[in-house]
Design an enzyme around this catalytic site. Structure first.
Site, short mmCIF file in Angstrom:
data_model
loop_
_atom_site.label_atom_id
_atom_site.label_comp_id
_atom_site.label_asym_id
_atom_site.label_seq_id
_atom_site.Cartn_x
_atom_site.Cartn_y
_atom_site.Cartn_z
N SER A 155 0.86 -1.18 0.00
CA SER A 155 0.00 0.00 0.00
C SER A 155 0.89 1.23 0.00
O SER A 155 2.09 1.14 0.29
CB SER A 155 -0.87 -0.02 1.27
OG SER A 155 -1.50 1.21 1.49
N TYR A 168 -2.01 -1.20 10.34
CA TYR A 168 -2.01 -1.37 8.89
C TYR A 168 -0.67 -0.94 8.30
O TYR A 168 -0.07 -1.63 7.46
CB TYR A 168 -3.16 -0.56 8.29
CG TYR A 168 -3.43 -0.78 6.83
CD1 TYR A 168 -4.20 -1.85 6.38
CD2 TYR A 168 -2.94 0.11 5.88
CE1 TYR A 168 -4.48 -2.03 5.03
CE2 TYR A 168 -3.20 -0.06 4.53
CZ TYR A 168 -3.98 -1.12 4.11
OH TYR A 168 -4.23 -1.31 2.77
#
Length: 278
Positions: A155, A168
């Site tokens: 990401s 995350y």
């Protein structure tokens, strides 16, 4: 003839979203697919995850392209289930050439409010699950004797920090460490390992009340529209767009796993509308 004719790809999180897009895009180029997905809930995730019906739609779309697909319910946290799924897929389809560790979840909280369960689920799925996916697949890639390609989905959060996403961000940065290590470890076998780093992608992972609440705390989640949250997402990107489409990530992955990128390994490839340069 497609760029992946005769190849077999193992894809996690394949029932919908980016995973389905990857399965279909690779099938369009001739690949057969081994697909897995949890097809269940995770208590710390505030939006519905993929269902059996979603997986059946992935199967339908791949088969409509006249490609074969072996689809299995499996949890990336369960190493034995992953091994069984990939072993069975290889037994049916004959080989393995490509691995896409795509499965992942999202949740939001500031550090002081983040529970142990939120942290553990995130790391177990988004980092340890990636490791277990690769571990289950590598023996089959080596057995082919013709190299292979692995792409791990990270990401923009694997390149920079984002508030309320400590778990995350930690998991996605960890994926980068795996890429760099695996690229070196597997290079003697001509197995290439890279990561993709999407900005926000137009999938259920961002279009849900949990994510809307995180990005538009000024409104009640039920009142937030796509346009409302689109403004917030656009502010993350350099290009004036709200989010990219799943196929944009799939096209980048197609390049990475094809012979067009035959000497590309250890690379972190953003598909991010310039998010990481802001």
């Amino acid at each position: 003839m497609g760029k992946l004719e005769g190849k077999v790809a193992f894809i996690t999180g394949a029932a919908r979203g980016q995973g389905r897009s990857h399965a279909v895009r690779l099938a369009q180029e001739g690949a057969d697919i081994i697909a897995v997905d949890l097809l269940d809930t995770v208590a710390t995730v505030g939006y519905p995850l993929a269902t059996q019906e979603d997986m059946e739609e992935t199967v339908r779309q791949v088969e409509a392209l006249d490609r074969r697909i072996v689809a299995t319910k499996a949890d990336v946290r369960d190493g034995a289930a992953l091994k069984a799924a990939v072993d069975d897929g290889v037994a049916q389809l004959g080989r393995l050439d490509i691995v896409l560790a795509n499965a992942g979840i999202a949740s939001f909280a500031p550090v002081e409010e983040m529970t142990d369960e939120m942290w553990d689920d995130m790391i177990d799925i988004n980092l340890t699950g990636v490791f277990k996916t690769v571990r289950a697949a590598v023996p089959h890639l080596k057995a082919s004797g013709s190299g292979g390609a692995i792409v791990l989905t990270s990401s923009t959060a694997g390149i920079k920090g984002l508030a309320n996403l400590a778990h995350y961000v930690a998991a996605k940065h960890g994926v980068v460490g795996l890429v760099k290590t695996l690229a070196n470890e597997l290079a003697p076998h001509m197995i290439r390992v890279n990561s993709v780093h999407p900005t926000s992608v137009d999938t259920t992972m961002i279009h849900n009340e949990q994510t809307y609440a995180a990005f538009r705390p000024d409104k009640a989640p039920a009142d937030v529209t796509r346009d409302d949250v689109g403004e917030a997402f656009q502010s993350l990107n350099a290009l004036p767009i709200q989010w990219v489409e799943p196929v944009d990530i799939s096209n980048a992955i197609l390049w990475l796993v094809s012979d067009d990128a035959r000497y590309v390994t250890g690379v972190q490839l953003p598909i991010d509308a310039g998010s990481v340069i802001r």
